[in-house]
Design a protein around this motif. Structure first.
Motif, PDB file in Angstrom:
ATOM      1  N   VAL A   1       2.818  -8.419  -2.130  1.00 37.25           N
ATOM      2  CA  VAL A   1       3.179  -8.449  -3.552  1.00 37.25           C
ATOM      3  C   VAL A   1       2.949  -7.079  -4.188  1.00 37.25           C
ATOM      4  CG1 VAL A   1       2.566  -9.439  -5.810  1.00 37.25           C
ATOM      5  CG2 VAL A   1       2.794 -10.927  -3.799  1.00 37.25           C
ATOM      6  N   LEU A   2       1.797  -6.456  -3.904  1.00 34.22           N
ATOM      7  CA  LEU A   2       1.505  -5.125  -4.436  1.00 34.22           C
ATOM      8  C   LEU A   2       2.548  -4.113  -3.960  1.00 34.22           C
ATOM      9  CD1 LEU A   2      -0.301  -3.150  -5.994  1.00 34.22           C
ATOM     10  CD2 LEU A   2      -1.656  -2.896  -3.881  1.00 34.22           C
ATOM     11  N   GLY A   3       2.907  -4.179  -2.692  1.00 34.60           N
ATOM     12  CA  GLY A   3       3.928  -3.275  -2.160  1.00 34.60           C
ATOM     13  C   GLY A   3       5.263  -3.465  -2.852  1.00 34.60           C
ATOM     14  N   GLY A   4       5.641  -4.713  -3.098  1.00 37.40           N
ATOM     15  CA  GLY A   4       6.895  -4.996  -3.802  1.00 37.40           C
ATOM     16  C   GLY A   4       6.885  -4.450  -5.220  1.00 37.40           C
TER      17      GLY A   4
ATOM     18  N   VAL B   1       3.517   8.889   4.589  1.00 33.09           N
ATOM     19  CA  VAL B   1       2.134   9.087   4.139  1.00 33.09           C
ATOM     20  C   VAL B   1       1.441   7.741   3.945  1.00 33.09           C
ATOM     21  CG1 VAL B   1       0.710   9.939   2.227  1.00 33.09           C
ATOM     22  CG2 VAL B   1       2.575  11.352   3.119  1.00 33.09           C
ATOM     23  N   THR B   2       2.134   6.787   3.333  1.00 32.20           N
ATOM     24  CA  THR B   2       1.543   5.469   3.091  1.00 32.20           C
ATOM     25  C   THR B   2       1.171   4.779   4.392  1.00 32.20           C
ATOM     26  OG1 THR B   2       2.802   5.235   1.045  1.00 32.20           O
ATOM     27  CG2 THR B   2       1.907   3.213   2.011  1.00 32.20           C
ATOM     28  N   VAL B   3       2.079   4.771   5.353  1.00 34.07           N
ATOM     29  CA  VAL B   3       1.789   4.132   6.646  1.00 34.07           C
ATOM     30  C   VAL B   3       0.618   4.826   7.329  1.00 34.07           C
ATOM     31  CG1 VAL B   3       2.684   3.699   8.967  1.00 34.07           C
ATOM     32  CG2 VAL B   3       4.089   3.180   6.971  1.00 34.07           C
ATOM     33  N   PHE B   4       0.592   6.148   7.301  1.00 37.79           N
ATOM     34  CA  PHE B   4      -0.508   6.882   7.924  1.00 37.79           C
ATOM     35  C   PHE B   4      -1.838   6.516   7.263  1.00 37.79           C
ATOM     36  CE2 PHE B   4      -3.459  10.403   8.204  1.00 37.79           C
ATOM     37  CZ  PHE B   4      -3.526  10.583   9.578  1.00 37.79           C
ATOM     38  N   VAL B   5      -1.874   6.531   5.946  1.00 40.84           N
ATOM     39  CA  VAL B   5      -3.122   6.234   5.233  1.00 40.84           C
ATOM     40  C   VAL B   5      -3.573   4.797   5.504  1.00 40.84           C
ATOM     41  CG1 VAL B   5      -4.142   5.923   2.927  1.00 40.84           C
ATOM     42  CG2 VAL B   5      -2.819   7.989   3.447  1.00 40.84           C
ATOM     43  N   VAL B   6      -2.649   3.842   5.404  1.00 45.00           N
ATOM     44  CA  VAL B   6      -3.017   2.440   5.607  1.00 45.00           C
ATOM     45  C   VAL B   6      -3.488   2.189   7.033  1.00 45.00           C
ATOM     46  CG1 VAL B   6      -2.100   0.080   5.710  1.00 45.00           C
ATOM     47  CG2 VAL B   6      -1.594   1.527   3.742  1.00 45.00           C
ATOM     48  N   ARG B   7      -2.782   2.726   8.009  1.00 45.38           N
ATOM     49  CA  ARG B   7      -3.121   2.443   9.411  1.00 45.38           C
ATOM     50  C   ARG B   7      -4.266   3.285   9.946  1.00 45.38           C
ATOM     51  NH1 ARG B   7       2.436   1.121  12.670  1.00 45.38           N
ATOM     52  NH2 ARG B   7       2.922  -0.762  11.494  1.00 45.38           N
ATOM     53  N   HIS B   8      -4.325   4.560   9.562  1.00 46.86           N
ATOM     54  CA  HIS B   8      -5.273   5.456  10.215  1.00 46.86           C
ATOM     55  C   HIS B   8      -6.460   5.858   9.357  1.00 46.86           C
ATOM     56  CE1 HIS B   8      -2.516   5.649  13.551  1.00 46.86           C
ATOM     57  NE2 HIS B   8      -1.546   5.965  12.704  1.00 46.86           N
ATOM     58  N   VAL B   9      -6.305   5.858   8.060  1.00 41.78           N
ATOM     59  CA  VAL B   9      -7.416   6.219   7.183  1.00 41.78           C
ATOM     60  C   VAL B   9      -8.158   4.960   6.757  1.00 41.78           C
ATOM     61  CG1 VAL B   9      -8.075   7.294   4.988  1.00 41.78           C
ATOM     62  CG2 VAL B   9      -6.263   8.321   6.386  1.00 41.78           C
ATOM     63  N   LEU B  10      -7.417   3.945   6.311  1.00 39.76           N
ATOM     64  CA  LEU B  10      -8.036   2.692   5.868  1.00 39.76           C
ATOM     65  C   LEU B  10      -8.267   1.719   7.013  1.00 39.76           C
ATOM     66  CD1 LEU B  10      -6.008   2.081   2.581  1.00 39.76           C
ATOM     67  CD2 LEU B  10      -8.264   3.166   2.841  1.00 39.76           C
TER      68      LEU B  10
END
Length: 142
Positions: free
Chosen positions: A85-88, A130-139
């Motif tokens: 929902v947040l992504g949408g 950037v979003t995918v990198f942050v979500v998968r690798h940073v978070l």
């Protein structure tokens, strides 16, 4: 999460999207931007009929594939509902500020060699990376 590379299906699907975009431009002089089409259905501007037909076709096509083949694309979301929902909502905000969506800018705008669409699509893609990198690798993913 593992993804499947399906070049034949991607080529066929992309070709159908391109044909639909060209047909809409040729027959109605309109860009096939899904957000603009949906907005025109929700807030009618006088050209409601073709917009509804376009959206119904986008919904009917997967149903037709299911009926003809007996198989459908599995829907797997390895995210919690709140994240979807947040992504949408974030995409909706981006579409508003970007003056269009990936279908309008990415498919139709780039095909028309629109510099504005090339910048918008590049921004969409860079933000996605950037979003995918942050979500998968940073978070650490979800």
């Amino acid at each position: 999460m593992e993804t499947s590379f399906t070049p034949i299906q991607a080529l066929l699907g992309g070709s159908l999207i391109g044909i639909a975009a060209v047909a809409l431009m040729a027959l109605h002089g309109r860009v096939a931007g899904m957000t603009g089409i949906l907005t025109g259905v929700i807030l009618p501007k006088g050209d409601w009929d073709w917009r509804v037909a376009f959206l119904l076709g986008a919904i009917a096509a997967p149903v037709l594939i299911l009926v003809l083949t007996g198989t459908s694309m599995p829907l797997q979301a390895e995210l919690p509902s709140w994240a979807i929902v947040l992504g949408g909502l974030l995409v909706g905000i981006g579409v508003t500020f970007g003056g269009g969506c990936t279908s309008g800018h990415g498919v139709c705008g780039i095909a028309r060699l629109s510099v504005r669409s090339m910048v918008a699509t590049s921004t969409f893609m860079a933000t996605t990376f950037v979003t995918v990198f942050v979500v998968r690798h940073v978070l650490g993913g979800f």
